[in-house]
Design a protein around this motif. Sequence first.
Motif, PDB file in Angstrom:
ATOM      1  N   ARG A 147       0.678  -1.526   0.043  1.00 34.01           N
ATOM      2  CA  ARG A 147      -0.059   0.086   0.061  1.00 34.01           C
ATOM      3  C   ARG A 147       1.187   1.090   0.066  1.00 34.01           C
ATOM      4  N   GLU A 148       0.937   1.823  -1.269  1.00 36.54           N
ATOM      5  CA  GLU A 148       1.825   2.993  -1.148  1.00 36.54           C
ATOM      6  C   GLU A 148       3.338   2.391  -1.572  1.00 36.54           C
ATOM      7  N   ASN A 149       4.180   2.417  -0.209  1.00 34.05           N
ATOM      8  CA  ASN A 149       5.650   2.330  -0.359  1.00 34.05           C
ATOM      9  C   ASN A 149       5.472   1.438   0.998  1.00 34.05           C
ATOM     10  N   GLN A 150       4.557   0.862   1.461  1.00 32.78           N
ATOM     11  CA  GLN A 150       4.873  -0.121   2.826  1.00 32.78           C
ATOM     12  C   GLN A 150       4.031  -1.423   2.234  1.00 32.78           C
ATOM     13  N   PHE A 151       4.545  -2.590   2.726  1.00 32.49           N
ATOM     14  CA  PHE A 151       3.498  -3.787   3.158  1.00 32.49           C
ATOM     15  C   PHE A 151       3.678  -4.860   4.358  1.00 32.49           C
ATOM     16  N   LEU A 152       2.543  -4.860   4.129  1.00 31.16           N
ATOM     17  CA  LEU A 152       1.166  -4.920   4.735  1.00 31.16           C
ATOM     18  C   LEU A 152       1.326  -6.404   4.974  1.00 31.16           C
ATOM     19  N   SER A 153       1.761  -7.349   6.158  1.00 30.16           N
ATOM     20  CA  SER A 153       1.431  -8.561   6.324  1.00 30.16           C
ATOM     21  C   SER A 153      -0.405  -9.496   5.654  1.00 30.16           C
ATOM     22  N   CYS A 154       0.150 -10.657   5.492  1.00 27.24           N
ATOM     23  CA  CYS A 154      -1.872 -10.986   5.751  1.00 27.24           C
ATOM     24  C   CYS A 154      -1.531 -12.096   7.249  1.00 27.24           C
ATOM     25  N   GLU A 155      -0.310 -12.354   7.509  1.00 28.68           N
ATOM     26  CA  GLU A 155       0.057 -12.937   9.149  1.00 28.68           C
ATOM     27  C   GLU A 155      -1.440 -13.347  10.204  1.00 28.68           C
ATOM     28  N   SER A 156      -1.435 -11.996  10.062  1.00 29.12           N
ATOM     29  CA  SER A 156      -2.114 -11.967  11.054  1.00 29.12           C
ATOM     30  C   SER A 156      -3.626 -11.996  10.943  1.00 29.12           C
TER      31      SER A 156
END
Length: 254
Positions: free
Chosen positions: A214-223
């Motif tokens: 999302r833009e320059n940020q990686f968001l994990s799906c683990e949670s």
Amino acid sequence: MDRWLLIWAITLPFPLKNALHADSINSRKARPLKTRSFAVIGLGTFGSTVASELARFGNPVLGIDTDERHVTRLANTLTEAIIADGKDEAALKEAGVGNYDVAIVAIGEDLEANILCTMNVKLLGLETIWVKALNRTHHRILTKLGADRVILPEQEVGQHIAQMLHNPLVRDYVSLGNGYHVVDFKVPARLDGKPVNDPAIFSKYDLRPLGAMRENQFLSCESGDLKLKEGDKLLLLGKRVDLRHFGDDLRYGS
């Protein structure tokens, strides 16, 4: 000893754990990256692109071509660029090709020169050799000669483009073999605000979300608590057929 160090680390007070973790991260950041050295033989469009990018990444790169114009064009970009003939083993040896970690034979339409150059760099003892092939028959010959990786650029790029045209919501992909792919999937408006762990979204298609940019940020799906946003670059793991069905259903409202 490692076991006791692990137990010691687990029992540390939480602030001290964080401090040690931060020190570890900082030490990794401060540690210089290991580089490999590359000799690129053939500085046409393909070879010059590979050589320039490797140099841009900070690697030592030697460029070799028989055409003075190609060599002059890259003289200020590469570590070293020289005029030499890849068919001449002595010339390659004098140029120091044997001292490099990887050779990329990027000679284009001259089949004989390509094969002889591959044989020469093999004789010089390079650890890794990548070679550009002209066709499937050439590919088989180079494999028999011991090339570590044989590239068919036009075919590989064509397959890549066809995959993205086949599924318009796929922006890019990597094939993992056995029919599985990881794709960069553009999240449409229809999925905006949806939780990534919603079984109605992915389980129907046997797909697994890995994370989202999302833009320059990686968001994990683990949670599992990530909510998608229109325009996110969602990384999905699955088979091509499932990915296509998923994309079609989103586009056509199934």
